[in-house]
Every structure is written in structure tokens, then in C-alpha cells.
Design a protein around this motif. Structure first.
Motif, short mmCIF file in Angstrom:
data_model
loop_
_atom_site.label_atom_id
_atom_site.label_comp_id
_atom_site.label_asym_id
_atom_site.label_seq_id
_atom_site.Cartn_x
_atom_site.Cartn_y
_atom_site.Cartn_z
N TRP A 151 0.94 -1.19 -0.22
CA TRP A 151 0.03 0.16 -0.09
C TRP A 151 0.86 1.29 0.15
CZ3 TRP A 151 -4.88 1.49 -0.83
CH2 TRP A 151 -5.18 2.95 -0.25
N ASP A 152 1.86 1.10 0.87
CA ASP A 152 2.98 2.45 1.00
C ASP A 152 3.29 2.69 -0.42
OD1 ASP A 152 2.57 3.36 3.53
OD2 ASP A 152 3.60 1.77 4.38
N VAL A 153 4.26 1.27 -0.93
CA VAL A 153 5.09 1.52 -1.98
C VAL A 153 4.25 2.01 -3.25
CG1 VAL A 153 6.22 0.29 -3.73
CG2 VAL A 153 6.42 -0.38 -1.10
N ILE A 154 2.96 1.61 -3.38
CA ILE A 154 2.31 2.06 -4.51
C ILE A 154 1.85 3.67 -4.28
CG2 ILE A 154 -0.04 1.88 -5.57
CD1 ILE A 154 0.26 -1.17 -5.28
N ASN A 155 1.39 3.80 -3.12
CA ASN A 155 0.91 5.30 -2.96
C ASN A 155 1.92 6.15 -3.18
OD1 ASN A 155 -2.02 5.83 -2.05
ND2 ASN A 155 -1.39 3.84 -1.32
N GLN A 156 3.28 5.90 -2.39
CA GLN A 156 4.49 6.85 -2.61
C GLN A 156 4.84 7.00 -4.10
OE1 GLN A 156 5.29 9.00 -0.12
NE2 GLN A 156 6.68 9.72 -1.41
N CYS A 157 4.75 5.70 -4.74
CA CYS A 157 5.38 5.91 -6.22
C CYS A 157 4.52 6.85 -7.08
CB CYS A 157 5.51 4.58 -7.03
SG CYS A 157 6.77 3.69 -6.22
N ASP A 158 3.23 6.79 -6.64
CA ASP A 158 2.05 7.69 -7.23
C ASP A 158 2.42 9.21 -7.12
OD1 ASP A 158 -0.28 7.70 -9.05
OD2 ASP A 158 -1.29 8.32 -7.23
N LYS A 159 2.94 9.21 -5.72
CA LYS A 159 3.38 10.77 -5.50
C LYS A 159 4.63 11.26 -6.21
CE LYS A 159 0.56 11.45 -2.07
NZ LYS A 159 -0.71 12.63 -2.08
N PHE A 160 5.43 10.29 -6.36
CA PHE A 160 6.74 10.48 -7.05
C PHE A 160 6.29 10.66 -8.76
CE2 PHE A 160 9.31 8.01 -4.02
CZ PHE A 160 9.68 9.18 -3.33
N PRO A 206 7.74 14.68 -0.91
CA PRO A 206 8.20 14.31 0.58
C PRO A 206 7.61 13.06 0.87
CG PRO A 206 6.57 15.73 0.75
CD PRO A 206 6.88 15.85 -0.68
N MET A 207 8.35 11.96 1.40
CA MET A 207 7.84 10.69 1.99
C MET A 207 6.68 11.00 2.74
SD MET A 207 9.98 8.74 0.28
CE MET A 207 9.76 7.25 0.90
N GLU A 208 5.68 9.90 2.75
CA GLU A 208 4.62 10.11 3.50
C GLU A 208 4.44 8.79 4.41
OE1 GLU A 208 1.18 11.86 2.00
OE2 GLU A 208 2.28 13.13 0.62
N ALA A 209 3.38 8.85 5.32
CA ALA A 209 2.99 7.60 6.10
C ALA A 209 1.58 7.21 5.30
CB ALA A 209 3.14 8.15 7.52
N HIS A 210 1.48 6.49 4.31
CA HIS A 210 0.31 6.11 4.06
C HIS A 210 -0.55 4.97 4.65
CE1 HIS A 210 1.57 8.37 0.49
NE2 HIS A 210 2.73 7.58 0.47
N SER A 246 -5.77 3.80 9.13
CA SER A 246 -6.05 3.11 10.35
C SER A 246 -6.27 3.71 11.35
CB SER A 246 -5.26 1.57 10.38
OG SER A 246 -4.17 2.01 11.51
N SER A 247 -6.77 2.93 12.58
CA SER A 247 -6.80 3.77 13.75
C SER A 247 -5.71 3.65 14.90
CB SER A 247 -8.13 3.12 14.61
OG SER A 247 -7.61 1.79 15.28
N ASN A 248 -4.78 2.73 14.55
CA ASN A 248 -3.59 2.70 15.31
C ASN A 248 -3.86 2.77 16.92
OD1 ASN A 248 -1.96 2.81 13.13
ND2 ASN A 248 -2.38 5.17 13.17
N ILE A 269 10.62 -2.55 15.63
CA ILE A 269 9.83 -1.78 14.83
C ILE A 269 10.46 -1.83 13.37
CG2 ILE A 269 8.98 0.62 14.22
CD1 ILE A 269 9.38 1.17 17.25
N PRO A 270 9.22 -2.16 12.39
CA PRO A 270 9.93 -2.68 10.93
C PRO A 270 10.63 -1.48 10.25
CG PRO A 270 7.51 -2.76 11.11
CD PRO A 270 7.93 -2.66 12.45
N ASN A 271 10.15 -0.37 10.40
CA ASN A 271 10.65 0.74 9.45
C ASN A 271 10.40 2.29 10.02
OD1 ASN A 271 7.90 1.33 8.83
ND2 ASN A 271 7.94 -0.36 7.38
N ARG A 272 10.73 3.33 9.33
CA ARG A 272 10.48 4.46 9.62
C ARG A 272 9.13 5.05 9.90
NH1 ARG A 272 13.82 9.72 7.44
NH2 ARG A 272 12.59 11.25 8.35
N GLU A 273 8.21 4.70 8.80
CA GLU A 273 6.96 5.11 9.06
C GLU A 273 6.25 4.36 10.41
OE1 GLU A 273 2.65 4.91 6.65
OE2 GLU A 273 4.10 3.27 6.40
N VAL A 274 6.43 3.39 10.77
CA VAL A 274 5.75 2.63 11.84
C VAL A 274 6.38 3.36 13.09
CG1 VAL A 274 5.39 0.74 13.11
CG2 VAL A 274 5.28 0.43 10.74
N ARG A 275 7.77 3.61 13.06
CA ARG A 275 8.14 4.43 14.24
C ARG A 275 7.68 5.60 14.42
NH1 ARG A 275 12.61 7.55 15.06
NH2 ARG A 275 13.95 7.09 16.90
N GLY A 276 7.26 6.34 13.61
CA GLY A 276 6.55 7.43 13.44
C GLY A 276 5.33 7.41 14.16
#
Length: 566
Positions: free
Chosen positions: A293-302, A309-313, A318-320, A397-404
Motif C-alpha cells: 500500500w505504501d510503495v504504490i501510494n508513494q510511487c504515485d506521489k513520485f 516528500p515521503m509520507e505515512a500512507h 487505520s486507527s492505530n 519496529i519494522p521501518n521509519r513509518e511505523v516508528r513515527g
């Protein structure tokens, strides 16, 4: 860049990839694996947004009678000629998604499940013309088509009835696909009617999936593996594939190879490192996996702008609330472990393979925490880096987005804890306003003592600064009568806090620095130098502010030092 295929943002129907020319990451090998190692009931659990629904629709498109082989042109599965001849387009398929089954009470959720079953029955209304069905069979179908399922027994038996009618008509056993089976249970737990919903799903499933002569096989997906006893009672030949299993690991989420291929197709190879830092880091079986979901949405932004900028898609979809739960119930040990996680360290945990929701309410804190950690793992907020000799899971924690996501939740939890003690909170605000640096330092240190902080690990200094900066910014923004601005709340974090109290013509400029190795003096001096060098106070003077307080704040672990000038 020539005419490229469209990026499939939010596309859930497999047929759209061919008919509307979307880029497809080929997961059709999943069909072969499934047929080779199929149980009669197969449950796949993966975090949300990892392609479960699309894979389910792909299965439907492959097996369903009347399908178009064209949809699979050029895809991996077409290499399996015999398999395609034997299975493609040969089976009746019932496909339901339970993702929208929710409601503040059981009746509302019950009604929405009736609608889902009615909609699926409508796909088979041609059975009313079938010569192989009796008038009694057709009466049952009519009840489903009218959505007239006031009698619980009619809803409970609805899946089974459909399989029986399709089997009779086609003389072929039926494939059942159930997507997001755990959503209704999760909503029911949150809204207090879990037992009723569990009984309904258990009955629906056991009638359709247990000793049903009309069933060929079933595939079920969800985020959580809910204890077999509570939902899948007495099913034989029931196979569960979770994120820890080696089989099927590459069919949910994107592998490194697939991400590189996609970036190369859209001529964005230079973005690989950023995509990896933000969205990779999951370990399913033996594969390193990216959130699709992230990869596709971010590539669409690119595609709109290569410098986007990189975004947290994933976060925004979700509610987190699970991260919130673990913070709100945090013992000193839990806080210590969350500190380790956001500082890129691992925690060693026992995990529970199956969830029973009642354990989330267990009075024993340790049992409840074990379940919360297990849910964080299953839902993608943590991933596994292997096991210890004693068999504990090493979680990170898997990556930068989830750490955020953790950092945001920590900030709002911290703000809540500090401001709930109104007396101390008002003293702090008064001290900031009056320029009483000693008092600001004393109270901030008290607040920080029981908070969560970043350890002095190899985390980049700017990220540590952003962490403390964000916490202080949240505290100041909680004072509703002040105008609090952070110069650049962008993807790179925060710089310099400006605060105005227009009614009293008072303003503050605050710069937060991380004091590496506890060198507070150096960090404070750097902060003050930056305030003066960049003329941060000038903007406040232009807005008519008469009294301006300048604060340089150095943070290290759970303590800080404050210096002040006018």
C-alpha cells in the motif's frame, strides 16, 4: 516518460488490472502453491494493506465458472498448463468480505451481515430458473434474496445453503472465500457484544466449513489468528499460515525484487533507499517484505513530482489504537521496552499464537501485556528478527513509518499524562510565560522523569532532537490560548518553536537540542547561538510582541537543562 501503466492505488478487483491497464505485481504463483498444499479450510493472517483482498479476488477470478482466461495472459500461472486446464473457470465460487460488518450494537452488525449475504446471493439469482433445484430449494434462495433473515437460523445457515444449491446446479463442489473474517469480531469486542458476534460467526462458519459435502475448499483471511475453539470449532484439515510461516511468504506484500522492478519500470530507481527505509523491514517466513500500500501510494506521489516528500500512507488508513492501548496500560517495564524499540533496539518476547479476546481484559497485567505484544506483532506494528536460544521472539519496529506512529502516540500519551495534573501544568505554563527558566527546567525534568525517552544509541541526532522537540511542542500546544507554531512541521521534523500570547504581548522562542553524552552546556549554547544567529525573535517583534523570552533547551535521556536570555 512514455505511456506507462497506471499505478493501482486502492484497486481491489483483479480484473481491473487487465481491463483498465494497471501495473500488476504478479502474485498468481499463489494459486499453484494453494492447490499443492491445500487444506479443506485455509486461514491466512497478514497485517492490513498487504494485498489480502486482491489475492482473494484473484482466486475468485481464476476458479469461477465463466471466468475469462484473458485476465491471466502473460502471468506466471499460465505456465502451469495442466493446472490451468484442470482448475481454471471450473468451480462455483462464493466470495464474501466481512470488512464492513460493524455497528455500535449487535443488531446493527447482524443486519449488515444479512446485507452482505443477500448481495452475494444476488450473484446467483439465475438459480431460480434451474431445473435441478426443487421449489423448496428456491424458497430458501428467495429468503436470502429478500434479505429476510430475521430468524437467526436462516442467517447462520446462509453460506451452507448457497453451497448446497450451487453444488446441485453445477454438480461441482464449491470454493468459499471469506475476506477479513476478524473485523466483525474486533468491532464487537470494542463495542461490547463480542460473545454474541463470536457465536454468530462460529455457527455461520461451522455449518459451511465442517462436514459440508458441497464444499471443495475454503480460503479465509484476516489480521489476527483468533483461537480455533472460539470460531473454528471442530474443523478438520484446517491449515493456518501466519506471517511466521515459511510457505506462501512471498505472496502477500512486495519482495525487494518486486519493488526494484516497479521502480525501474517507472524510472525511479534512485528512490529505492528511501522506499526501503520507510516501508520495508517486515520479515515473513524467509522473505524481506515491503508494505505494498505504501510503495504504490508513494510511487504515485513520485509520478506527480519526483521530489515529493515521503509520507505515512499505511498509518493514515487505520486507527492505530493498539499502540495507544499498550501505552495506556504501560508498566515501568513496558515503558522501558518501548524506549528500546524507538531507539532501534529489539525486545525479547513470548508471543501467543492465537488470540482470545477475553485475555485482553485479563486482570493479570502480564497476561494482558503478552496479548498486546502479540497483537502488535500480528498487525504489523512490530516484526521479528529471529529467536533467542530460549525461543523468545526478537521484535523490532519494522521501518521509519511505523516508528513515527509510536512517536505520535507517545507524544499524545505524554501530553495527556502531564496536562492531567492541572496544578503542576499551570505552574509550568506560568513559568514559561514569565521567563522563569529555573522553574521551567525543574518542572520539565519532573515531567520527563516518568515519560518515555530515546536512548543514547546510534539513532541520528536530528531524529532524537525531533523526538524531544515534538514532545515539548505538544505540551505547549495544549495551552489553548497561546499561538504556538513550529517553523517546519514537515517530513524532516521540527525546528524552533515560536509562541505568542497576544493579549499580554508576550512571546517566546524555544530551540531544542539533543545533548550527546550528556553534554548539556554545549547543546544549550548551540541552541542559543542558533536563535540569535537566525534572528528568530525579529518575527515576534514585527507582530507587536513587547516581551520576548529566549530558551535554549538541551535534552538527554530523561533530563534536560534550560538556559535563558531576553
Amino acid at each position: 516518460m512514455g505511456m506507462k501503466k497506471k499505478l493501482p492505488v486502492g484497486i481491489e478487483f483483479f480484473s481491473d488490472f487487465k481491463t483498465r491497464d494497471y501495473y500488476y505485481v504478479d502474485k498468481t504463483g499463489f494459486i499453484r502453491e494453494l492447490l499443492n498444499g491445500c487444506g479443506s479450510v485455509n486461514l491466512f493472517t497478514r497485517p492490513r494493506r498487504f494485498g489480502k483482498s486482491l489475492n482473494m479476488d484473484m482466486l475468485k477470478s481464476f476458479f469461477e465458472i465463466g471466468t475469462s482466461a484473458r485476465l491471466f495472459d502473460g502471468l506466471e500461472i499460465m505456465g502451469e498448463t495442466e493446472l490451468c486446464e484442470e482448475y481454471m473457470g471450473k468451480y462455483p465460487v462464493i466470495s464474501v468480505s466481512l470488512k464492513d460488518i460493524e455497528g455500535v450494537d449487535f443488531q446493527t452488525a447482524y443486519d449488515s451481515l444479512c446485507i452482505v449475504m443477500r448481495d452475494e446471493a444476488e450473484r446467483f439469482d439465475f438459480l431460480l430458473e434451474s431445473e435441478k433445484l426443487t421449489s423448496y430449494d428456491k424458497a430458501k434462495l428467495i429468503r436470502l434474496l429478500e434479505g429476510n433473515l430475521e430468524k437467526a437460523a436462516d442467517l447462520h445457515s446462509s453460506l451452507k445453503v448457497l453451497t448446497r444449491l450451487l453444488h446441485k446446479h453445477y454438480d461441482r463442489r464449491v470454493i468459499i472465500l471469506i475476506d477479513e473474517y476478524d473485523v466483525p469480531l474486533d468491532k464487537a469486542y470494542q463495542n461490547g457484544y463480542y460473545q454474541q458476534m463470536a457465536a454468530l460467526i462460529r455457527s455461520l462458519f461451522s455449518q459451511a466449513l465442517k462436514t459440508n459435502k458441497s464444499l471443495y475448499f475454503a480460503v479465509i483471511t484476516g489480521c489476527l489468528r483468533i483461537a480455533k475453539e472460539s470460531i473454528f470449532t471442530g474443523l478438520n484439515h484446517f491449515k493456518v499460515r501466519t506471517i511466521s510461516d515459511v510457505s506462501y511468504a512471498e505472496y502477500f506484500g512486495f519482495t525487494t525484487y518486486e519493488v526494484k522492478e516497479l521502480l525501474s519500470y517507472y524510472e525511479m530507481e534512485e528512490k529505492f533507499d528511501e522506499i526501503k527505509e520507510w516501508y520495508d523491514g517486515y520479515h515473513f517466513g524467509n522473505f524481506e517484505v515491503y508494505c505494498p500500500w505504501d510503495v504504490i501510494n508513494q510511487c504515485d506521489k513520485f509520478r506527480d513530482s519526483i521530489d515529493a516528500p515521503m509520507e505515512a500512507h499505511w498509518e493514515n488508513s487505520s486507527s492505530n489504537s493498539i499502540v495507544q492501548d499498550i501505552l495506556e496500560n504501560a508498566t515501568a517495564t513496558t515503558k522501558d521496552q518501548i524506549e528500546a524499540l524507538i531507539s532501534y533496539e529489539c525486545v525479547e518476547k513470548e508471543l501467543v499464537p492465537e488470540l482470545t479476546y477475553t485475555d485482553l481484559d485479563n486482570e493479570d497485567v502480564d497476561i494482558r501485556q503478552t496479548y498486546l505484544w502479540s497483537v502488535l506483532f500480528s498487525t504489523g506494528y512490530l516484526t521479528e528478527m529471529g529467536k533467542t536460544e530460549k525461543g523468545l521472539h526478537k521484535l523490532v519496529i519494522p521501518n521509519r513509518e511505523v516508528r513515527g506512529i509510536y512517536e505520535k502516540k507517545i507524544r499524545s500519551w505524554y501530553k495527556g499524562t502531564v496536562t492531567s495534573n492541572t496544578g503542576r501544568w499551570q505552574e509550568f505554563c506560568k513559568a514559561v510565560k514569565m521567563g522563569e527558566a529555573g522553574e521551567v527546567q525543574k518542572l520539565l525534568n519532573e515531567f520527563m522523569a516518568d515519560s518515555i525517552s530515546i536512548r543514547d544509541t546510534f539513532v541520528q541526532k536530528t531524529m532524537k532532537e525531533n523526538f524531544y522537540h515534538g514532545m515539548l511542542l505538544g505540551l505547549l500546544q495544549a495551552e489553548g490560548n497561546w499561538i504556538v507554531k513550529s517553523n517546519s512541521e514537515t517530513g524532516t521534523g521540527y525546528t524552533d518553536i515560536r509562541l505568542e500570547i497576544p493579549s499580554e504581548k508576550i512571546g517566546c522562542v524555544i530551540e531544542v537540542k539533543y545533548a550527546e553524552d550528556g553534554k548539556y552546556e554545549d547543546a544549550c549554547a548551540r541552541a542559543m547561538k542558533q536563535i540569535n544567529l537566525k534572528g528568530y525573535a525579529d518575527g515576534l517583534k514585527k507582530s507587536g510582541i513587547e516581551v520576548i523570552h529566549k530558551y535554549g533547551i538541551a535534552c538527554y535521556k530523561k533530563t534536560c537543562k534550560v538556559i535563558y536570555s531576553r
